[in-house]
Design a protein around this motif. Structure first.
Motif, PDB file in Angstrom:
ATOM      1  N   VAL A  93       0.087 -18.692 -27.178  1.00  0.00           N
ATOM      2  CA  VAL A  93      -0.130 -18.009 -25.896  1.00  0.00           C
ATOM      3  C   VAL A  93      -0.766 -18.982 -24.901  1.00  0.00           C
ATOM      4  CG1 VAL A  93      -1.436 -16.175 -24.737  1.00  0.00           C
ATOM      5  CG2 VAL A  93      -0.244 -15.681 -26.875  1.00  0.00           C
ATOM      6  N   GLN A  94      -1.732 -19.778 -25.372  1.00  0.00           N
ATOM      7  CA  GLN A  94      -2.358 -20.780 -24.503  1.00  0.00           C
ATOM      8  C   GLN A  94      -1.322 -21.792 -24.023  1.00  0.00           C
ATOM      9  OE1 GLN A  94      -5.635 -21.006 -23.372  1.00  0.00           O
ATOM     10  NE2 GLN A  94      -5.668 -18.941 -24.185  1.00  0.00           N
ATOM     11  N   VAL A 126     -12.305 -20.159 -22.948  1.00  0.00           N
ATOM     12  CA  VAL A 126     -12.561 -19.031 -23.854  1.00  0.00           C
ATOM     13  C   VAL A 126     -11.403 -18.890 -24.832  1.00  0.00           C
ATOM     14  CG1 VAL A 126     -12.880 -16.533 -23.988  1.00  0.00           C
ATOM     15  CG2 VAL A 126     -14.033 -17.826 -22.191  1.00  0.00           C
ATOM     16  N   GLY A 127     -10.166 -18.994 -24.339  1.00  0.00           N
ATOM     17  CA  GLY A 127      -9.007 -18.904 -25.219  1.00  0.00           C
ATOM     18  C   GLY A 127      -8.968 -20.019 -26.244  1.00  0.00           C
ATOM     19  N   ILE A 128      -9.260 -21.230 -25.803  1.00  0.00           N
ATOM     20  CA  ILE A 128      -9.273 -22.369 -26.724  1.00  0.00           C
ATOM     21  C   ILE A 128     -10.386 -22.211 -27.752  1.00  0.00           C
ATOM     22  CG2 ILE A 128      -9.660 -24.868 -26.869  1.00  0.00           C
ATOM     23  CD1 ILE A 128      -8.240 -25.035 -24.102  1.00  0.00           C
ATOM     24  N   THR A 129     -11.540 -21.754 -27.302  1.00  0.00           N
ATOM     25  CA  THR A 129     -12.663 -21.514 -28.219  1.00  0.00           C
ATOM     26  C   THR A 129     -12.280 -20.459 -29.244  1.00  0.00           C
ATOM     27  OG1 THR A 129     -14.243 -22.112 -26.501  1.00  0.00           O
ATOM     28  CG2 THR A 129     -15.086 -20.828 -28.363  1.00  0.00           C
ATOM     29  N   MET A 130     -11.591 -19.409 -28.800  1.00  0.00           N
ATOM     30  CA  MET A 130     -11.163 -18.347 -29.715  1.00  0.00           C
ATOM     31  C   MET A 130     -10.218 -18.892 -30.782  1.00  0.00           C
ATOM     32  SD  MET A 130     -11.685 -15.212 -30.210  1.00  0.00           S
ATOM     33  CE  MET A 130     -11.018 -13.894 -31.181  1.00  0.00           C
ATOM     34  N   VAL A 131      -9.324 -19.785 -30.400  1.00  0.00           N
ATOM     35  CA  VAL A 131      -8.402 -20.397 -31.368  1.00  0.00           C
ATOM     36  C   VAL A 131      -9.197 -21.162 -32.423  1.00  0.00           C
ATOM     37  CG1 VAL A 131      -6.616 -22.173 -31.656  1.00  0.00           C
ATOM     38  CG2 VAL A 131      -6.441 -20.519 -29.779  1.00  0.00           C
ATOM     39  N   LEU A 189      -2.511 -17.267 -30.872  1.00  0.00           N
ATOM     40  CA  LEU A 189      -3.276 -17.490 -29.633  1.00  0.00           C
ATOM     41  C   LEU A 189      -3.050 -18.895 -29.084  1.00  0.00           C
ATOM     42  CD1 LEU A 189      -6.718 -15.684 -30.025  1.00  0.00           C
ATOM     43  CD2 LEU A 189      -4.683 -14.981 -28.770  1.00  0.00           C
ATOM     44  N   ASP A 206      -8.174 -22.568 -20.092  1.00  0.00           N
ATOM     45  CA  ASP A 206      -8.892 -21.371 -20.523  1.00  0.00           C
ATOM     46  C   ASP A 206      -9.785 -21.743 -21.699  1.00  0.00           C
ATOM     47  OD1 ASP A 206      -9.786 -18.867 -21.216  1.00  0.00           O
ATOM     48  OD2 ASP A 206      -7.827 -18.118 -21.853  1.00  0.00           O
ATOM     49  N   ILE A 244       1.192 -11.471 -28.571  1.00  0.00           N
ATOM     50  CA  ILE A 244      -0.021 -10.644 -28.528  1.00  0.00           C
ATOM     51  C   ILE A 244       0.165  -9.382 -29.371  1.00  0.00           C
ATOM     52  CG2 ILE A 244      -1.541  -9.316 -26.994  1.00  0.00           C
ATOM     53  CD1 ILE A 244      -0.867 -11.501 -24.833  1.00  0.00           C
ATOM     54  N   SER A 264       0.910 -20.521 -21.279  1.00  0.00           N
ATOM     55  CA  SER A 264       0.282 -20.367 -19.963  1.00  0.00           C
ATOM     56  C   SER A 264       0.592 -21.561 -19.048  1.00  0.00           C
ATOM     57  CB  SER A 264      -1.229 -20.174 -20.099  1.00  0.00           C
ATOM     58  OG  SER A 264      -1.855 -21.357 -20.539  1.00  0.00           O
TER      59      SER A 264
END
Length: 181
Positions: free
Chosen positions: A117-118, A152-157, A114, A150, A79, A121
């Motif tokens: 990071v996912q 949102v996290g996957i979408t962000m990637v 990211l 997550d 991060i 998790s």
């Protein structure tokens, strides 16, 4: 297109990225301290737990706790790097050159960060469940683990990988345009 040097949004972005990197640096210092406390004080911790709970609680699961610390430190480092790349992109936007080829590489790198990071998790949740199960016999211990996908996290990637392609294409188009003028 040159942006104003006092652009509030860019200033807010710079401040946010610096603050986040400071928070990650503090966490990166605190995590090893916590790990050292667990390693060097585990006998004392276990003795106090045994005395308070009359043997109803087993010894501190040192290995899973240290695993949590190690994975948390890795996530904090990722991060930290993410916000460093974001700050570099903000700098190029402030200079009026958002479609610099480096920004496409930065966005792609941020997506990989990211994604890592996912991925972290998953083992973090597994180790946290072990520690949460250990706390079950403790009175007033309310340890919960929020494990799941997550979106949102996957979408962000995915968004970052797409933006990396957009920036790469934009930089190539700008080079082509400059070459024809």
């Amino acid at each position: 297109m040159q942006t104003k040097p006092n652009d509030v949004l860019l200033l807010a972005g710079k401040v946010l990225t610096v603050l986040m990197q400071c928070f990650m640096a503090i966490a990166a210092l605190a995590i090893p301290i916590g790990a050292a406390v667990v390693v060097f004080m585990s006998d004392t911790i276990n003795a106090e737990i045994a005395a308070e709970f009359s043997g109803a609680v087993g010894p501190l699961p040192v290995i899973p706790v240290l695993g949590l610390f190690a994975l948390a430190l890795a996530a904090v480092a990722l991060i930290f790097l993410f916000f460093g790349r974001l700050r570099a992109i903000i700098e190029t936007v402030g200079e009026g050159d958002p479609f610099a080829p480096e920004n496409a590489e930065r966005l792609s790198f941020m997506a990989w960060l990211l994604l890592l990071v996912q991925a972290l998790s998953i083992p973090i949740a597994g180790l946290a469940l072990i520690v949460a199960k250990w706390t079950e016999p403790m009175e007033n211990a309310d340890v919960t683990v929020d494990a799941g996908i997550d979106l949102v996290g996957i979408t962000m990637v995915v968004v970052l990988f797409i933006l990396a392609r957009v920036f790469k294409h934009g930089a190539a188009m700008r080079e082509d345009l400059e070459g024809t003028v």
